[in-house]
Write an enzyme that holds these catalytic residues in place. Structure first.
Site, PDB file in Angstrom:
ATOM      1  N   GLU A  51       0.609  -1.276  -0.028  1.00 48.23           N
ATOM      2  CA  GLU A  51      -0.075   0.047  -0.043  1.00 48.23           C
ATOM      3  C   GLU A  51       0.555   1.333   0.180  1.00 48.23           C
ATOM      4  O   GLU A  51       1.894   1.392   0.690  1.00 48.23           O
ATOM      5  CB  GLU A  51      -0.901   0.021   1.111  1.00 48.23           C
ATOM      6  CG  GLU A  51      -1.990   1.362   1.054  1.00 48.23           C
ATOM      7  CD  GLU A  51      -3.069   1.269   2.328  1.00 48.23           C
ATOM      8  OE1 GLU A  51      -4.064   1.889   1.807  1.00 48.23           O
ATOM      9  OE2 GLU A  51      -2.721   0.859   3.223  1.00 48.23           O
ATOM     10  N   TYR A  55      -0.115   7.528   6.321  1.00 49.38           N
ATOM     11  CA  TYR A  55      -0.604   8.694   7.082  1.00 49.38           C
ATOM     12  C   TYR A  55      -0.502   8.333   8.357  1.00 49.38           C
ATOM     13  O   TYR A  55       0.664   8.526   8.977  1.00 49.38           O
ATOM     14  CB  TYR A  55      -2.079   8.803   6.634  1.00 49.38           C
ATOM     15  CG  TYR A  55      -2.856  10.040   7.319  1.00 49.38           C
ATOM     16  CD1 TYR A  55      -2.080  11.170   7.215  1.00 49.38           C
ATOM     17  CD2 TYR A  55      -4.147  10.131   7.658  1.00 49.38           C
ATOM     18  CE1 TYR A  55      -2.910  12.475   7.710  1.00 49.38           C
ATOM     19  CE2 TYR A  55      -4.713  11.365   8.020  1.00 49.38           C
ATOM     20  CZ  TYR A  55      -4.009  12.466   8.009  1.00 49.38           C
ATOM     21  OH  TYR A  55      -4.570  13.452   8.570  1.00 49.38           O
ATOM     22  N   SER A  59      -4.597   1.976   8.422  1.00 48.00           N
ATOM     23  CA  SER A  59      -4.800   0.769   7.141  1.00 48.00           C
ATOM     24  C   SER A  59      -3.819  -0.258   7.488  1.00 48.00           C
ATOM     25  O   SER A  59      -4.177  -1.383   7.233  1.00 48.00           O
ATOM     26  CB  SER A  59      -4.828   1.454   5.882  1.00 48.00           C
ATOM     27  OG  SER A  59      -3.730   2.007   5.695  1.00 48.00           O
ATOM     28  N   ASP A  77       5.414   5.350   2.192  1.00 44.81           N
ATOM     29  CA  ASP A  77       4.946   6.779   2.225  1.00 44.81           C
ATOM     30  C   ASP A  77       6.133   7.801   2.002  1.00 44.81           C
ATOM     31  O   ASP A  77       7.208   7.409   2.428  1.00 44.81           O
ATOM     32  CB  ASP A  77       4.673   7.076   3.736  1.00 44.81           C
ATOM     33  CG  ASP A  77       3.469   8.118   3.743  1.00 44.81           C
ATOM     34  OD1 ASP A  77       2.425   7.916   3.752  1.00 44.81           O
ATOM     35  OD2 ASP A  77       3.894   9.400   3.844  1.00 44.81           O
ATOM     36  N   ASP A  96       9.281   8.358  -2.342  1.00 40.87           N
ATOM     37  CA  ASP A  96       8.149   9.326  -3.182  1.00 40.87           C
ATOM     38  C   ASP A  96       7.635   8.286  -4.092  1.00 40.87           C
ATOM     39  O   ASP A  96       8.367   7.641  -4.903  1.00 40.87           O
ATOM     40  CB  ASP A  96       8.881  10.323  -3.756  1.00 40.87           C
ATOM     41  CG  ASP A  96       7.886  11.359  -4.437  1.00 40.87           C
ATOM     42  OD1 ASP A  96       6.850  10.772  -4.835  1.00 40.87           O
ATOM     43  OD2 ASP A  96       8.349  12.472  -4.587  1.00 40.87           O
ATOM     44  N   GLN A  97       6.302   8.241  -4.311  1.00 40.15           N
ATOM     45  CA  GLN A  97       5.634   7.483  -5.338  1.00 40.15           C
ATOM     46  C   GLN A  97       5.861   7.896  -6.575  1.00 40.15           C
ATOM     47  O   GLN A  97       5.403   7.002  -7.525  1.00 40.15           O
ATOM     48  CB  GLN A  97       4.182   7.173  -4.651  1.00 40.15           C
ATOM     49  CG  GLN A  97       3.339   8.467  -5.190  1.00 40.15           C
ATOM     50  CD  GLN A  97       1.871   8.213  -4.849  1.00 40.15           C
ATOM     51  OE1 GLN A  97       1.187   8.836  -4.300  1.00 40.15           O
ATOM     52  NE2 GLN A  97       1.273   7.052  -5.632  1.00 40.15           N
ATOM     53  N   ASP A 119      -2.889   4.506  -2.276  1.00 48.33           N
ATOM     54  CA  ASP A 119      -3.875   5.580  -1.203  1.00 48.33           C
ATOM     55  C   ASP A 119      -2.726   6.619  -1.104  1.00 48.33           C
ATOM     56  O   ASP A 119      -2.583   7.120   0.230  1.00 48.33           O
ATOM     57  CB  ASP A 119      -4.341   4.894  -0.059  1.00 48.33           C
ATOM     58  CG  ASP A 119      -5.336   5.888   0.729  1.00 48.33           C
ATOM     59  OD1 ASP A 119      -5.737   6.795   0.247  1.00 48.33           O
ATOM     60  OD2 ASP A 119      -5.407   5.372   1.847  1.00 48.33           O
ATOM     61  N   HIS A 122      -2.568  11.116  -4.461  1.00 47.30           N
ATOM     62  CA  HIS A 122      -3.854  11.145  -5.233  1.00 47.30           C
ATOM     63  C   HIS A 122      -3.609  12.250  -6.209  1.00 47.30           C
ATOM     64  O   HIS A 122      -4.681  12.542  -6.828  1.00 47.30           O
ATOM     65  CB  HIS A 122      -4.961  11.503  -4.289  1.00 47.30           C
ATOM     66  CG  HIS A 122      -5.121  10.622  -3.261  1.00 47.30           C
ATOM     67  ND1 HIS A 122      -5.230   9.194  -3.540  1.00 47.30           N
ATOM     68  CD2 HIS A 122      -5.428  10.590  -1.981  1.00 47.30           C
ATOM     69  CE1 HIS A 122      -5.426   8.558  -2.109  1.00 47.30           C
ATOM     70  NE2 HIS A 122      -5.423   9.597  -1.465  1.00 47.30           N
ATOM     71  N   ASP A 148      -9.431   7.205  -4.482  1.00 45.41           N
ATOM     72  CA  ASP A 148      -9.596   8.759  -4.380  1.00 45.41           C
ATOM     73  C   ASP A 148      -9.581   9.135  -5.746  1.00 45.41           C
ATOM     74  O   ASP A 148      -8.974  10.225  -6.160  1.00 45.41           O
ATOM     75  CB  ASP A 148      -8.731   9.441  -3.324  1.00 45.41           C
ATOM     76  CG  ASP A 148      -9.084   8.980  -2.050  1.00 45.41           C
ATOM     77  OD1 ASP A 148     -10.048   8.101  -1.636  1.00 45.41           O
ATOM     78  OD2 ASP A 148      -8.578   9.544  -1.000  1.00 45.41           O
TER      79      ASP A 148
HETATM   80  C1  LIG Z   1      -4.813   9.472   2.385  1.00 49.22           C
HETATM   81  S1  LIG Z   1      -3.330   9.185   3.466  1.00 49.22           S
HETATM   82  C2  LIG Z   1      -3.031   7.446   3.705  1.00 49.22           C
HETATM   83  C3  LIG Z   1      -4.309   6.752   4.404  1.00 49.22           C
HETATM   84  C4  LIG Z   1      -4.026   5.412   4.779  1.00 49.22           C
HETATM   85  N1  LIG Z   1      -3.928   4.622   3.757  1.00 49.22           N
HETATM   86  C5  LIG Z   1      -5.374   4.925   5.673  1.00 49.22           C
HETATM   87  O1  LIG Z   1      -6.059   4.282   4.813  1.00 49.22           O
HETATM   88  O2  LIG Z   1      -5.399   5.395   6.738  1.00 49.22           O
HETATM   89  C6  LIG Z   1      -2.148   9.574   2.156  1.00 49.22           C
HETATM   90  C7  LIG Z   1      -0.716   9.445   2.295  1.00 49.22           C
HETATM   91  O3  LIG Z   1       0.143   9.537   1.445  1.00 49.22           O
HETATM   92  C8  LIG Z   1       1.344  10.306   1.386  1.00 49.22           C
HETATM   93  N2  LIG Z   1       2.005  10.818   0.496  1.00 49.22           N
HETATM   94  C9  LIG Z   1       1.610  12.045  -0.098  1.00 49.22           C
HETATM   95  N3  LIG Z   1       2.519  12.092  -1.336  1.00 49.22           N
HETATM   96  C10 LIG Z   1       3.131  10.998  -1.559  1.00 49.22           C
HETATM   97  C11 LIG Z   1       4.259  10.411  -2.448  1.00 49.22           C
HETATM   98  N4  LIG Z   1       4.428  11.422  -3.450  1.00 49.22           N
HETATM   99  N5  LIG Z   1       4.776   9.493  -2.264  1.00 49.22           N
HETATM  100  C12 LIG Z   1       4.341   8.750  -1.142  1.00 49.22           C
HETATM  101  N6  LIG Z   1       3.533   8.863  -0.119  1.00 49.22           N
HETATM  102  C13 LIG Z   1       2.882  10.051  -0.323  1.00 49.22           C
HETATM  103  C14 LIG Z   1       0.975  11.319   2.733  1.00 49.22           C
HETATM  104  O4  LIG Z   1       2.294  11.528   3.492  1.00 49.22           O
HETATM  105  C15 LIG Z   1       0.028  10.383   3.571  1.00 49.22           C
HETATM  106  O5  LIG Z   1       0.553  10.189   4.514  1.00 49.22           O
END
Ligand SMILES: C[S@@+](CC[C@H](N)C(=O)[O-])C[C@H]1O[C@@H](n2cnc3c(N)ncnc32)[C@H](O)[C@@H]1O
Length: 245
Positions: A51, A55, A59, A77, A96-97, A119, A122, A148
């Site tokens: 995943e 956050y 999850s 993350d 970073d994704q 997740d 987005h 999302d």
């Molecule tokens: C919606 S939250 C995840 C919620 C979690 N999966 C849950 O269901 O409780 C989004 C997460 O994506 C991470 N994020 C944002 N941009 C990112 C990136 N470019 N690469 C990796 N993670 C990223 C944020 O730091 C955040 O923790």
């Protein structure tokens, strides 16, 4: 017959809400019903799972309890603080994704995966880059889930709005054409795409897209009469799609 008849997880995901601890879970309400139906076959299975997006760590717990204890569960993350959320049975990677070499190194070490859930941030480039980088790390029969996807309609996420080129939803709609590229009568204008032999189906739910990997041969039509089954590839051959045979 009831319109709601389905085989599910026995509402695992909804029941889990009452079992959360101080680590907040963050999902949209209707995802729980989609997952109840679409992930029923995976409940209690030993899987290799990834995943993107941790956050507060909610999850992590939900997926760890959903799959078999011997599963390989990887979470990534961009936020370094997330490393502290690792719990037994999970492996957290920080990166970073949109960093393709990073994703490839995680996939090399922890893949191939049965299920990948995006997740993360987005944004369009994040969803599309991660899909492109990780698709090869998904097993035959596996699911690639993007959450999302309504952000495709939000300019702030790079989506640009309704039918905006470059949005993830438009990218996913294009996968529908690629999946069907076996059937073209226009070899030049609509050539066979390699994903035709790799995508079994694409499901669009409200804000969720699930792409099923299925390594396939060119499609055949079946006939059956008096118990005798015949298979024919004529459906493609008569359309001059000879290049795939
Ligand atoms: C919606 S939250 C995840 C919620 C979690 N999966 C849950 O269901 O409780 C989004 C997460 O994506 C991470 N994020 C944002 N941009 C990112 C990136 N470019 N690469 C990796 N993670 C990223 C944020 O730091 C955040 O923790």
């Amino acid at each position: 017959m009831s319109g709601n008849r389905h085989f599910g997880t026995g509402n695992y995901f909804r029941h889990f809400l009452a079992r959360t601890d101080e680590k907040m879970l963050f999902k949209m309400d209707h995802y729980l019903d989609v997952y109840d139906r679409e992930l029923a076959a995976w409940m209690g299975e030993k899987v290799s799972f990834l995943e993107i997006g941790i956050y507060k760590g909610g999850s992590l717990r939900m997926w760890r309890d959903f799959f078999a204890p011997q599963s390989s569960l990887t979470f990534l993350d961009i936020d370094h603080a997330c490393k502290a959320l690792e719990i037994p049975g999970t492996d957290i990677r920080i990166g970073d994704q949109t960093d393709v070499p990073f994703l490839q190194s995680v996939a090399q070490e922890k893949g191939p995966f049965d299920i990948i859930v995006d997740d993360g941030g987005h944004k369009m480039d994040q969803q599309i880059t991660s899909f492109r980088a990780l698709w090869n790390a998904l097993k035959d029969g596996g699911l690639y889930i993007v959450e999302d996807t309504h952000t495709s309609y939000w300019p702030g996420f790079g989506g640009g709005g309704h039918k905006a080129p470059g949005s993830f939803i438009e990218f996913a709609k294009d996968l529908i054409d690629k999946m069907h590229s076996w059937y073209t009568e226009d070899d030049e204008g609509f050539p066979l795409h390699p994903l035709a032999a790799q995508i079994g189906g694409i499901q669009f739910f409200d804000s969720l897209v699930i792409i099923r990997k299925e390594l396939k041969k060119p499609p055949v039509a079946l006939t059956s009469q008096h118990g005798r089954v015949g298979a024919s590839d004529k459906i493609l051959k008569v359309r001059g799609r000879v290049s795939i045979f």
